[in-house]
Design a protein around this motif. Structure first.
Motif, PDB file in Angstrom:
ATOM      1  N   UNK A  43     -11.126  14.415  -4.512  1.00 25.21           N
ATOM      2  CA  UNK A  43     -12.255  13.494  -4.370  1.00 25.21           C
ATOM      3  C   UNK A  43     -12.093  12.647  -3.119  1.00 25.21           C
ATOM      4  N   UNK A  44     -10.889  12.135  -2.896  1.00 30.52           N
ATOM      5  CA  UNK A  44     -10.635  11.318  -1.706  1.00 30.52           C
ATOM      6  C   UNK A  44     -10.849  12.139  -0.442  1.00 30.52           C
ATOM      7  N   UNK A  45     -10.383  13.378  -0.448  1.00 35.83           N
ATOM      8  CA  UNK A  45     -10.545  14.211   0.750  1.00 35.83           C
ATOM      9  C   UNK A  45     -12.022  14.501   1.018  1.00 35.83           C
ATOM     10  N   UNK A  46     -12.809  14.674  -0.044  1.00 34.98           N
ATOM     11  CA  UNK A  46     -14.251  14.864   0.154  1.00 34.98           C
ATOM     12  C   UNK A  46     -14.887  13.596   0.722  1.00 34.98           C
ATOM     13  N   UNK A  58       7.141  11.981   3.906  1.00 33.87           N
ATOM     14  CA  UNK A  58       6.806  11.731   2.504  1.00 33.87           C
ATOM     15  C   UNK A  58       5.545  12.465   2.054  1.00 33.87           C
ATOM     16  N   UNK A  59       4.887  13.151   2.971  1.00 27.68           N
ATOM     17  CA  UNK A  59       3.608  13.803   2.665  1.00 27.68           C
ATOM     18  C   UNK A  59       3.788  15.291   2.385  1.00 27.68           C
ATOM     19  N   UNK A  62      -4.275  11.185   5.935  1.00 32.00           N
ATOM     20  CA  UNK A  62      -5.157  10.044   5.719  1.00 32.00           C
ATOM     21  C   UNK A  62      -6.258   9.947   6.752  1.00 32.00           C
ATOM     22  N   UNK A  63      -6.582   8.703   7.158  1.00 36.06           N
ATOM     23  CA  UNK A  63      -7.668   8.487   8.110  1.00 36.06           C
ATOM     24  C   UNK A  63      -7.426   7.197   8.880  1.00 36.06           C
ATOM     25  N   UNK A  64      -7.988   7.136  10.078  1.00 35.48           N
ATOM     26  CA  UNK A  64      -7.916   5.948  10.918  1.00 35.48           C
ATOM     27  C   UNK A  64      -9.303   5.690  11.484  1.00 35.48           C
ATOM     28  N   UNK A  78      -2.351   6.799  -1.226  1.00 39.53           N
ATOM     29  CA  UNK A  78      -2.611   5.399  -1.563  1.00 39.53           C
ATOM     30  C   UNK A  78      -4.003   5.239  -2.176  1.00 39.53           C
ATOM     31  N   UNK A  79      -4.987   5.913  -1.588  1.00 41.31           N
ATOM     32  CA  UNK A  79      -6.361   5.791  -2.073  1.00 41.31           C
ATOM     33  C   UNK A  79      -6.531   6.394  -3.463  1.00 41.31           C
TER      34      UNK A  79
END
Length: 280
Positions: A41-44, A80-81, A61-63, A30-31
């Motif tokens: 980039x998102x994971x970094x 879905x991942x 993802x993240x919480x 999503x990000x």
């Protein structure tokens, strides 16, 4: 959220943190769409925010920090991942199964992918606590007009990921013995080992490991660095870890120090020379 491909890293991370707090969690895919940047980039960004202690990474993802240890995604959300990685892992893991053997498959979307590749292997006995895995063999039997495998479904209390856990499952598993266990996990790390947000599932997974002659972990690279509420095994208890080529080199090096054999699905054997030779 507006297109922010040109934002400085600090601004982008502030926007991610705001989304995590506002929505109670975000997913990497999503990000990447919302911020118009790459998956890496998102994971970094998530790594940086996790190091700062304001979020915690979970699978995909993240919480918020306070929710991370107990956050348990449902089966549909997880399925879905990392589809390509799971398929590669399933194909590589299926090659480890011999006709006529007794195997166990724990709950999870990667073991579910693996099950689809096992229906053609003859005379298998399959012990599973996954309703989804049992359904795969049942459908195969109906379509093939023959018994795809002898399936033992443990019983127990159903989790959000459609695994059956708790004392009923534990008693059933404890009374059985199998050649190979194919085990999924919510997260893993060098320090915490294998972990899950579900306390009952942790105990059921421990029982699985104790009943298996050989334990094969099937988990994609995004599980590395994720830590659930309860650890259920050390990395040293894993005989073989089948993962994908997205696993960072430093994670592979750390894993090889404890896991007997590391298989990177889709990588030529010469490039995947780590650990001892597989069992014959």
């Amino acid at each position: 959220m507006a297109d922010s491909s040109n934002l400085l890293a600090e601004q982008r991370r502030a926007m991610i943190l705001d989304e995590v707090r506002r929505r109670g969690g975000v997913r990497v895919n999503e990000l990447t769409r919302q911020l118009n940047v790459s998956d890496m980039t998102i994971r970094r960004d998530l790594d940086a925010l996790a190091r700062a202690g304001v979020i915690e990474k979970v699978h995909g993802g993240a919480v918020p920090t306070e929710a991370a240890r107990t956050h348990e995604p449902g089966f549909e959300a997880k399925s879905a991942l990392e589809l390509t990685a799971k398929e590669e892992i399933a194909l590589a893991a299926a090659r480890l199964v011999q006709p006529g053997s007794a195997i166990a498959l724990s709950g999870g979307t990667t073991t579910y992918a693996l099950a689809h590749h096992l229906t053609e292997i003859e005379q298998l006995t399959v012990v599973t606590n996954s309703v989804r895995v049992a359904d795969v063999f049942d459908r195969a039997q109906r379509q093939q007009s023959r018994q795809a495998a002898t399936v033992v479904l443990t019983g127990g209390v159903r989790t959000p990921s459609d695994a059956l856990v708790g004392p009923v499952a534990d008693r059933a598993i404890r009374s059985l013995h199998f050649d190979v266990l194919f085990l999924g996990t919510h997260g893993l790390s060098a320090a915490a080992g294998l972990s899950t947000p579900n306390l009952a599932e942790a105990e059921t997974n421990r029982t699985f490991i104790a009943s298996a002659r050989r334990t094969v972990l099937v988990a994609d690279h995004t599980k590395w660095g994720t830590i659930g509420l309860s650890s259920f095994a050390e990395l040293s208890e894993v005989d073989t870890w089948v993962t994908d080529s997205g696993l960072p080199a430093e994670a592979a090096e750390a894993a090889r120090e404890q896991v007997r054999e590391l298989i990177l699905a889709g990588v030529e054997p010469a490039e995947d020379a780590g650990g001892d030779e597989p069992e014959q």
